[in-house]
Design an enzyme around this catalytic site. Structure first.
Site, short mmCIF file in Angstrom:
data_model
loop_
_atom_site.label_atom_id
_atom_site.label_comp_id
_atom_site.label_asym_id
_atom_site.label_seq_id
_atom_site.Cartn_x
_atom_site.Cartn_y
_atom_site.Cartn_z
N ASN A 195 45.26 43.18 34.63
CA ASN A 195 45.19 42.22 35.73
C ASN A 195 44.96 40.80 35.21
OD1 ASN A 195 45.33 41.74 38.55
ND2 ASN A 195 43.11 41.51 38.64
N GLY A 253 37.32 46.19 34.95
CA GLY A 253 37.30 47.14 36.05
C GLY A 253 38.36 46.79 37.06
N LYS A 264 39.24 45.99 41.11
CA LYS A 264 38.40 45.34 42.12
C LYS A 264 39.04 45.18 43.50
CE LYS A 264 39.92 40.66 41.09
NZ LYS A 264 39.61 39.25 41.08
N TYR A 302 35.88 51.43 46.17
CA TYR A 302 35.50 50.39 45.20
C TYR A 302 33.99 50.18 45.20
CZ TYR A 302 34.54 45.78 43.34
OH TYR A 302 33.97 44.73 42.65
N ASN A 318 42.02 38.22 48.82
CA ASN A 318 40.82 37.46 49.21
C ASN A 318 41.19 36.16 49.93
OD1 ASN A 318 39.63 38.75 46.22
ND2 ASN A 318 38.61 39.16 48.15
N GLY A 334 37.77 48.15 57.47
CA GLY A 334 36.74 48.20 56.43
C GLY A 334 35.93 46.92 56.31
P1 NAD Z 1 39.75 40.46 37.15
O1 NAD Z 1 40.66 41.55 37.58
O2 NAD Z 1 40.28 39.07 37.14
O3 NAD Z 1 39.18 40.78 35.69
C1 NAD Z 1 38.98 42.10 35.24
C2 NAD Z 1 39.60 42.18 33.85
O4 NAD Z 1 39.43 43.52 33.38
C3 NAD Z 1 41.09 41.88 33.84
O5 NAD Z 1 41.36 40.95 32.82
C4 NAD Z 1 41.74 43.23 33.55
O6 NAD Z 1 42.95 43.10 32.83
C5 NAD Z 1 40.64 43.94 32.77
N1 NAD Z 1 40.68 45.39 32.85
C6 NAD Z 1 40.84 46.17 33.96
N2 NAD Z 1 40.80 47.47 33.63
C7 NAD Z 1 40.59 47.51 32.29
C8 NAD Z 1 40.46 48.58 31.35
N3 NAD Z 1 40.53 49.86 31.73
N4 NAD Z 1 40.27 48.28 30.06
C9 NAD Z 1 40.21 46.97 29.65
N5 NAD Z 1 40.34 45.94 30.49
C10 NAD Z 1 40.53 46.20 31.80
O7 NAD Z 1 38.44 40.56 38.03
P2 NAD Z 1 37.25 39.54 38.17
O8 NAD Z 1 37.34 38.92 39.51
O9 NAD Z 1 37.14 38.70 36.98
O10 NAD Z 1 36.04 40.57 38.24
C11 NAD Z 1 35.29 40.91 37.08
C12 NAD Z 1 34.28 41.98 37.45
O11 NAD Z 1 33.46 41.50 38.50
C13 NAD Z 1 34.91 43.28 37.98
O12 NAD Z 1 34.15 44.36 37.48
C14 NAD Z 1 34.75 43.16 39.48
O13 NAD Z 1 34.66 44.43 40.10
C15 NAD Z 1 33.45 42.40 39.60
N6 NAD Z 1 33.35 41.63 40.85
C16 NAD Z 1 34.34 40.76 41.18
C17 NAD Z 1 34.27 40.06 42.38
C18 NAD Z 1 35.38 39.15 42.81
O14 NAD Z 1 35.53 38.92 44.02
N7 NAD Z 1 36.17 38.59 41.92
C19 NAD Z 1 33.15 40.24 43.21
C20 NAD Z 1 32.14 41.11 42.82
C21 NAD Z 1 32.25 41.80 41.61
C1 WQD Z 2 36.36 37.14 53.25
C2 WQD Z 2 36.52 36.92 54.75
C3 WQD Z 2 37.96 38.52 55.81
C4 WQD Z 2 41.65 37.25 53.83
C5 WQD Z 2 35.88 41.38 48.89
C6 WQD Z 2 35.26 42.62 48.30
C7 WQD Z 2 34.02 42.24 47.54
C8 WQD Z 2 34.29 41.17 46.50
C9 WQD Z 2 34.96 39.99 47.13
C10 WQD Z 2 34.90 42.36 44.49
C11 WQD Z 2 36.49 38.21 55.57
C12 WQD Z 2 38.55 37.13 55.90
C13 WQD Z 2 40.33 37.38 54.23
C14 WQD Z 2 42.62 36.75 54.75
C15 WQD Z 2 40.88 36.53 56.40
N1 WQD Z 2 35.18 41.61 45.48
N2 WQD Z 2 39.96 37.03 55.49
N3 WQD Z 2 42.18 36.42 56.00
O1 WQD Z 2 36.20 41.19 51.99
O2 WQD Z 2 34.13 39.71 51.83
O3 WQD Z 2 34.94 40.84 49.82
O4 WQD Z 2 36.13 40.43 47.84
O5 WQD Z 2 33.85 42.86 44.22
O6 WQD Z 2 33.58 43.40 46.90
O7 WQD Z 2 34.96 43.50 49.34
O8 WQD Z 2 36.25 38.97 50.73
O9 WQD Z 2 37.82 37.09 50.58
O10 WQD Z 2 38.71 39.37 51.21
O11 WQD Z 2 37.30 38.12 52.84
O12 WQD Z 2 40.56 36.23 57.55
O13 WQD Z 2 43.81 36.65 54.46
O14 WQD Z 2 37.81 36.35 54.99
O15 WQD Z 2 38.22 39.24 56.98
O16 WQD Z 2 35.84 37.92 56.79
P1 WQD Z 2 35.37 40.25 51.21
P2 WQD Z 2 37.62 38.37 51.27
#
Ligand code: NAD
Ligand code: WQD
Length: 338
Positions: A35, A82, A84, A149, A199, A294
């Protein structure tokens, strides 16, 4: 220190990598680019003016991890790798449990073999699921996340807590991110979603730049002040600062600890739209659509524990977050492939 970042080429990993390098740490990255793009690492190296050690591969590959730990003397691991995407996790739960849970177990086992016992894990506010009581503290219940997730992250937390309790050499920090957004102020690194962004903020900035016709606002009948969903958006550079503080904390403290990383403030979808319109200087095409399956109505953090114990507090407000996200989008309309 020498820090290993799994998933370091991703959105949050690149920003943390830059802060680690700027703080004088050495960095190794393991990423399979499922990703992300190698260009992201090159951009970080250019900004920092130094190189990182890089291994392309999967965190579930034990032999690869053993080589990584043999090659460099790693002090601490920051585990971002991971999957996401909430929707995808409903369609394909096995791969979410395999990568997120199986991958973390493989990593912890490899760390144990190498004698590396400090780990920072990327968790999420999704572990809390739907809750009546706001703000969310680290003691709010986590027994009912709303997606595979969220459940995969909750399982990893439980596994890491059990593992830590079984072996006093370990020091594990779990960071529950709220809704990350924004980008480094240079506009050189940022979020580069593949396909249609799931998002809100990346979708909205793609509408703003003309790549998508309109933003659908999912639901306007939630029990919130304006009827749209409320979230705690946190600048990715604030998250990065929180990681460095967690790394410092683990040098002094053994055992398992969880922190919320959020601002403590909620903003509605319509507030985000309005603030973005102010920044781009024109109306953002929007329409109202059904609630997304969800979704929860509202969610924001109580970040007091992180402030008390890590000395961490979010420094960037919503305007900066959206302005930085927009700068990255404008400079890189097609992400790293622009
Ligand atoms: P991202 O997808 O941009 O980064 C994840 C990275 O992990 C990517 O570069 C992908 O290529 C790599 N990857 C995935 N599976 C892999 C594997 N099996 N082996 C090696 N590399 C692998 O995501 P992000 O937004 O940077 O998120 C980073 C972490 O934070 C994730 O664990 C995600 O669940 C967590 N997180 C993200 C958010 C968010 O909204 N971005 C919110 C809460 C938690
Ligand atoms: C935010 C708000 C939507 C898109 C998710 C994961 C969370 C974390 C962050 C990884 C909500 C609304 C969204 C759109 C909209 N990721 N929305 N139109 O759902 O809070 O969190 O991403 O860990 O775990 O669950 O974030 O940015 O998708 O949504 O109206 O096209 O925007 O309904 O109220 P969310 P989001």
């Amino acid at each position: 220190m020498h820090i290993l970042l799994t998933g370091g080429a991703g959105y949050i990993g690149t920003h943390v990598m830059l802060c680690c390098l700027e703080a004088g740490h050495s960095v190794t990255v393991v990423d399979d680019f499922s990703n992300s793009s190698p260009k992201a690492i090159a951009r970080v190296e250019a900004l920092a003016g130094c190189r990182v050690v890089f291994h392309q591969g999967d965190i579930r590959d034990a032999a690869l991890l053993d080589r990584v730990f043999q090659e460099s003397k790693i002090d601490t691991v920051l585990h971002f790798a991971g999957l996401k995407a909430v929707n995808e996790s409903v369609e394909n739960p096995l791969s979410y449990y395999d990568v997120n849970v199986g991958g973390t177990i493989a990593l912890a086992q490899a760390m144990g073999r190498a004698g590396v016992f400090r780990l920072v894990f990327s968790s999420t506010a999704s572990v809390y699921g739907e809750q009546e009581k706001m703000p969310l503290t680290e003691s709010s219940p986590i027994d009912d996340p709303t997606s595979p997730y969220g459940r995969s992250k909750r399982m990893v937390e439980q596994i890491l807590e059990d593992h830590c309790a079984s072996d006093p050499r370990w020091a594990i920090a779990v960071l529950r991110y709220f809704n990350p957004a924004g980008a480094h102020i240079s506009g050189q690194i940022g979020e580069d979603p593949r396909g249609t962004p799931a998002n809100l903020i990346p979708y909205a900035t793609q509408v703003a730049i003309g790549q998508r016709a309109a933003l659908s606002v999912f639901g306007n009948d939630y029990p919130t002040p304006d009827g749209t969903g409320v979230r705690d958006y946190i600048h990715v550079m604030d998250l990065a600062a929180g990681h460095l503080m967690a790394v410092d904390y683990l040098r002094m403290h053994m055992g398992y600890r969880v922190w919320n990383l959020g601002t403590g403030r909620g903003h509605s979808v319509l507030q985000i739209v309005q603030e973005l319109e102010n920044i781009i200087g024109k109306p953002l095409p929007t329409n109202f659509a059904e609630r997304r399956s969800g979704d929860i109505a509202q969610c924001w953090a109580d970040p007091a524990r992180a402030e008390r114990e890590l000395g961490w507090r979010a420094q960037h407000d919503l305007n900066e977050m959206l302005a930085d996200h927009w700068r990255w989008q404008k400079l890189n309309p097609k992400g790293y492939d622009s």
